[in-house]
Enzyme design. Sequence first.
Site, PDB file in Angstrom:
ATOM      1  N   SER A 119       0.837  -1.205   0.000  1.00  0.00           N
ATOM      2  CA  SER A 119       0.000   0.000   0.000  1.00  0.00           C
ATOM      3  C   SER A 119       0.866   1.247   0.000  1.00  0.00           C
ATOM      4  O   SER A 119       0.354   2.349  -0.072  1.00  0.00           O
ATOM      5  CB  SER A 119      -0.926  -0.005   1.210  1.00  0.00           C
ATOM      6  OG  SER A 119      -0.171  -0.138   2.391  1.00  0.00           O
ATOM      7  N   HIS A 140      -3.183  -3.371  -5.731  1.00  0.00           N
ATOM      8  CA  HIS A 140      -3.486  -3.016  -4.342  1.00  0.00           C
ATOM      9  C   HIS A 140      -4.967  -3.225  -4.020  1.00  0.00           C
ATOM     10  O   HIS A 140      -5.837  -2.529  -4.553  1.00  0.00           O
ATOM     11  CB  HIS A 140      -3.077  -1.550  -4.088  1.00  0.00           C
ATOM     12  CG  HIS A 140      -3.287  -1.109  -2.685  1.00  0.00           C
ATOM     13  ND1 HIS A 140      -3.709   0.158  -2.343  1.00  0.00           N
ATOM     14  CD2 HIS A 140      -3.130  -1.783  -1.507  1.00  0.00           C
ATOM     15  CE1 HIS A 140      -3.805   0.238  -1.028  1.00  0.00           C
ATOM     16  NE2 HIS A 140      -3.463  -0.914  -0.504  1.00  0.00           N
ATOM     17  N   GLU A 152      -6.452  -1.076  -6.988  1.00  0.00           N
ATOM     18  CA  GLU A 152      -5.616  -0.120  -7.717  1.00  0.00           C
ATOM     19  C   GLU A 152      -4.567  -0.909  -8.507  1.00  0.00           C
ATOM     20  O   GLU A 152      -3.889  -1.775  -7.944  1.00  0.00           O
ATOM     21  CB  GLU A 152      -4.918   0.839  -6.753  1.00  0.00           C
ATOM     22  CG  GLU A 152      -5.872   1.822  -6.099  1.00  0.00           C
ATOM     23  CD  GLU A 152      -5.189   2.711  -5.069  1.00  0.00           C
ATOM     24  OE1 GLU A 152      -5.381   3.931  -5.133  1.00  0.00           O
ATOM     25  OE2 GLU A 152      -4.477   2.186  -4.191  1.00  0.00           O
ATOM     26  N   ASN A 190      -4.929   6.047  -0.769  1.00  0.00           N
ATOM     27  CA  ASN A 190      -4.251   6.448   0.470  1.00  0.00           C
ATOM     28  C   ASN A 190      -3.700   7.868   0.407  1.00  0.00           C
ATOM     29  O   ASN A 190      -3.536   8.528   1.424  1.00  0.00           O
ATOM     30  CB  ASN A 190      -3.132   5.456   0.824  1.00  0.00           C
ATOM     31  CG  ASN A 190      -3.691   4.203   1.471  1.00  0.00           C
ATOM     32  OD1 ASN A 190      -4.776   4.229   2.040  1.00  0.00           O
ATOM     33  ND2 ASN A 190      -2.960   3.116   1.392  1.00  0.00           N
TER      34      ASN A 190
END
Length: 282
Positions: A119, A140, A152, A190
């Site tokens: 991540s 991800h 992702e 994120n």
Amino acid sequence: MTIKTVGVLGCGLMGSGIAQVCAAAGYRTIVREVEEPFLEKGMERIRKFLRDGVEKGKVTAEAEGKTLQNLSGTTALAELESSDLIIEAIIENVEEKTKAFAALDAIVRSHTIFCSNTSSLCITELASKTKRPDRFAGLHFFNPVPIMKLVEVIRALTTSDETYQTVFSFAQSLGKEPITAPDKPGFIVNRLLVPYLLDAIRSYEHGLGTIEDIDKGMKLGCGYPMGPFTLLDFVGLDTTYYIANIMFEEYREPAYAPPPLLKRMVLAGRMGKKSGQGFYKY
Ligand code: CAA
């Protein structure tokens, strides 16, 4: 290229979820964990999710059976040898991941694609340390993997067009909704989520409101499934602290700097739900 067999490295929270969705989508899936007790814990998490799913009427008994049939667990790395695609979901540490990919490089066939579920780490760096930088991408997933729709897909500078297309289509074949993210810390989600979570902690430290009220505000005022402190506990404070540090190191922007309270909670062992205490007690 055609993917038939998927290898998953790591059967923790993310690895077990990833193995489950691959097996459910019809791939022959082999998940590898270093020690038997960790493997058994991960396999039981999968069995329980499927059992609960059948009870809730969300998973058919047939799908449960097929998923388990497609799935096997092992502690032997050599069993990943026949994988067409391998998804790594081990500890977030460049050295450990590099070591794992090097060991895989030595046993898999030349066409095998490597993906990392990291991540926060740099995909180009991980790719460059393998013998197949063109057949390497980030993939991800989000927690809980069997429920969250998003994946992702991250292209390293070296990822070939063919690898990117294959990985993107593979994500779709899992029933996920992939998006293409840049190889920059935090990718897309994120990059936006972590500053929000850190800001919630900073705001709390500055007396914005109680933890419960801030959570209630964002949940009921914005329709988020959970408020920032519940989500922090769910993601893990250590994980959030780790990601924030990596993002701050690269971007050098205050928005990514972990607030003092987060560091202290991690030092005190209050990691969130998994440790029994975070911003809430469990
Ligand atoms: N089998 C099949 N389906 C199941 C299931 C099972 N065992 N258990 C639950 N489900 C289904 C439910 O039936 C439900 O489906 P519907 O919406 O179609 O009814 C759905 O999954 C949600 O389950 P619940 O209603 O029981 O649970 P909930 O409403 O409390 O939602 C949640 C749980 C989806 C986790 C929700 O709380 C949520 O979205 N939380 C936020 C999660 C999040 O933000 N994750 C990302 C974290 S960041 C990250 O992962 C990235 C990183 O790098 C740190």
